[in-house]
Design an enzyme around this catalytic site. Structure first.
Site, short mmCIF file in Angstrom:
data_model
loop_
_atom_site.label_atom_id
_atom_site.label_comp_id
_atom_site.label_asym_id
_atom_site.label_seq_id
_atom_site.Cartn_x
_atom_site.Cartn_y
_atom_site.Cartn_z
N GLN A 91 0.77 -1.19 0.01
CA GLN A 91 -0.17 0.14 -0.09
C GLN A 91 0.83 1.18 0.05
O GLN A 91 0.32 2.41 -0.24
CB GLN A 91 -0.82 0.07 1.23
N ASN A 92 2.43 0.99 0.10
CA ASN A 92 3.28 2.37 0.16
C ASN A 92 3.38 2.87 -1.06
O ASN A 92 3.63 2.07 -2.07
CB ASN A 92 4.39 1.88 0.99
N HIS A 109 -1.59 1.13 -4.31
CA HIS A 109 -2.00 2.80 -4.07
C HIS A 109 -1.39 3.75 -4.80
O HIS A 109 -1.22 4.95 -4.51
CB HIS A 109 -1.93 3.02 -2.51
N GLY A 176 2.89 -4.49 9.16
CA GLY A 176 2.89 -3.02 9.32
C GLY A 176 1.57 -2.39 8.79
O GLY A 176 1.73 -1.18 8.24
N THR A 177 0.50 -2.99 8.77
CA THR A 177 -0.51 -2.28 8.27
C THR A 177 -1.84 -2.33 9.26
O THR A 177 -1.95 -3.34 9.94
CB THR A 177 -1.06 -2.85 6.91
N ASN A 202 3.17 -7.14 13.27
CA ASN A 202 2.83 -5.70 13.60
C ASN A 202 3.37 -5.38 15.05
O ASN A 202 3.34 -6.33 15.69
CB ASN A 202 1.25 -5.52 13.43
P1 OAD Z 1 -1.21 3.09 9.02
O1 OAD Z 1 -0.64 4.31 9.45
O2 OAD Z 1 -2.86 3.13 9.20
O3 OAD Z 1 -0.82 1.81 10.06
C1 OAD Z 1 0.63 1.66 10.31
C2 OAD Z 1 0.65 0.38 10.85
O4 OAD Z 1 2.15 0.11 11.23
C3 OAD Z 1 0.03 0.25 12.36
O5 OAD Z 1 -0.56 -1.17 12.74
C4 OAD Z 1 1.30 0.25 13.54
O6 OAD Z 1 0.90 -0.44 14.58
C5 OAD Z 1 2.41 -0.41 12.25
N1 OAD Z 1 3.81 -0.20 12.74
C6 OAD Z 1 4.15 1.11 12.89
N2 OAD Z 1 5.74 1.00 13.04
C7 OAD Z 1 5.87 -0.52 12.83
C8 OAD Z 1 7.18 -1.06 12.75
N3 OAD Z 1 8.21 -0.61 13.06
N4 OAD Z 1 6.94 -2.36 12.57
C9 OAD Z 1 5.84 -3.14 12.64
N5 OAD Z 1 4.64 -2.41 12.44
C10 OAD Z 1 4.71 -1.20 12.69
O7 OAD Z 1 -0.70 2.73 7.61
P2 OAD Z 1 -1.44 1.55 6.28
O8 OAD Z 1 -2.15 0.47 7.09
O9 OAD Z 1 -0.35 1.28 5.64
O10 OAD Z 1 -3.62 5.04 1.67
O11 OAD Z 1 -2.39 2.65 5.91
C11 OAD Z 1 -3.01 2.14 4.79
C12 OAD Z 1 -3.39 3.20 3.81
O12 OAD Z 1 -3.94 4.48 4.74
C13 OAD Z 1 -2.32 3.91 3.34
O13 OAD Z 1 -1.94 3.21 2.12
C14 OAD Z 1 -2.77 5.25 2.92
C15 OAD Z 1 -3.57 5.62 4.01
O14 OAD Z 1 -4.75 6.56 4.02
C16 OAD Z 1 -4.06 6.00 0.91
O15 OAD Z 1 -3.04 7.03 0.86
C17 OAD Z 1 -4.73 5.62 -0.23
#
Ligand code: OAD
Length: 237
Positions: A91-92, A109, A176-177, A202
Site C-alpha cells: 500500500q506504500n 495505492h 505493518g498495516t 505488527n
Molecule cells: P497506518 O498508518 O494506518 O498503520 C501503520 C501500522 O504499522 C500500524 O498498525 C502500526 O502499529 C504499524 N507499525 C508502525 N511501526 C511499525 C514497525 N516498526 N514494525 C511493524 N509495524 C509497525 O498505515 P497503513 O495501514 O499502511 O492510503 O495505511 C493504509 C492506507 O491508509 C495507506 O496506504 C494510505 C492511508 O490512508 C492512501 O493514501 C490511499
C-alpha cells in the site's frame, strides 16, 4: 512445478517506519497533520491543486533521505530464494521495496515517483516537483498532471492480479498495516477462504488481528528477517 507454497505479502506504512517514513495513523502520522479530504481526494485536488502538489512534493523529496531497512531486504531475499510464487503487494507509495532489490512490487495505492495526466492517463516516471501549471508532454494539456497516487474514493490499481494471487495463496502475510483501509484490509479474509495460513507482523493489535491465525508482535525490522529465515528453512526441508 515446485511444491513450495505460494506466498502473498501485503505491506503497509509500518514496514517503512524504521526507515524514517512517517505512517498515517500513529502519533505524528501523516493524517494527524493533514485533513485527508484536502490532500488525498479528487475534490481536494480540484479545490486546491497547489496544496496537494506541495504535500506530495515534500513526500517525494523526502524519499532521497531514507533507505530500505532489514524488513524490505528480507522480503527481497524471499522473492529471490523461495522456489514458489512470492507476490508482494504494497500500500506504500515509497520505492523502498525496489531499492531493497525486490524484483516485482504491486503498488496498489500508486507511486510517489510517478505522475499521471488526468486528461490522457499517460503515466510517467517523475522525480521532480509537480505544479498546477505543468503541461503534459504527451497530450499537451496544461494543469492536468497529478501524482500517480490512489486517493480516497478512487479504485486501487491491479485488483485483478491481486485477486488471482490471493486465490492461490497458501501463506498470507500482512506487515505493518493497521487494517483500516479497504480493500487491502479484506485481503486476509480472501486468503483464509482460499485456505491460506495467515500471519500478521505488527507492533500492535490491529483492526484485523482477530482474523489472522498467527501473530509476530514487534518491529518489522526484527520480525520479518526472522520469519523469512523460517520460511526459507522450511522449504529447504
Ligand atoms: P497506518 O498508518 O494506518 O498503520 C501503520 C501500522 O504499522 C500500524 O498498525 C502500526 O502499529 C504499524 N507499525 C508502525 N511501526 C511499525 C514497525 N516498526 N514494525 C511493524 N509495524 C509497525 O498505515 P497503513 O495501514 O499502511 O492510503 O495505511 C493504509 C492506507 O491508509 C495507506 O496506504 C494510505 C492511508 O490512508 C492512501 O493514501 C490511499
Amino acid at each position: 512445478m515446485s511444491s513450495a507454497p505460494s506466498i502473498v505479502i501485503l505491506t503497509g506504512a509500518g514496514i517503512s517506519a524504521e526507515s524514517g517514513v512517517p505512517t498515517f495513523r500513529d502519533a505524528n502520522g501523516l493524517w494527524e497533520n493533514h485533513r485527508i479530504e484536502e490532500v488525498a481526494s479528487p475534490n481536494g485536488f480540484s479545490r486546491n491543486p497547489a496544496l496537494v502538489h506541495r504535500f506530495y512534493n515534500m513526500r517525494r523529496a523526502a524519499l532521497s533521505t531514507v533507505h530500505p531497512n532489514p524488513a524490505h531486504q528480507a522480503i527481497a531475499r524471499l522473492q529471490r530464494e523461495h522456489p514458489g510464487w512470492v507476490t508482494l503487494i504494497t500500500q506504500n507509495v515509497d520505492d523502498l521495496h525496489e531499492r531493497a532489490g525486490s524484483p516485482e512490487v504491486i503498488h496498489m495505492h500508486g507511486e510517489l515517483l510517478k505522475a499521471r495526466c488526468a486528461q490522457c492517463d499517460e503515466v510517467r516516471t517523475w522525480r521532480k516537483d509537480l505544479d498546477a501549471l505543468m503541461r503534459c508532454d504527451y497530450c499537451r494539456s496544461v494543469g492536468k498532471m497529478r501524482p500517480h497516487i490512489v486517493w480516497f474514493g478512487e479504485t486501487p490499481f491491479y485488483m485483478e492480479d491481486i485477486a488471482t494471487a490471493l486465490n492461490r495463496a497458501e501463506i498470507f502475510i500482512a506487515i505493518g498495516t493497521s487494517g483500516h483501509v479497504y480493500p487491502a484490509a479484506g485481503f486476509v479474509e480472501v486468503a483464509r477462504q482460499a485456505g491460506a495460513r495467515t500471519i500478521e507482523v505488527n507492533m500492535d493489535v490491529t483492526a484485523m488481528s482477530d482474523v489472522f491465525q498467527e501473530h509476530r508482535v514487534g518491529k518489522a525490522g526484527e520480525k520479518v528477517p526472522a520469519l523469512v529465515e523460517e520460511l526459507l528453512g522450511s522449504t529447504r526441508g
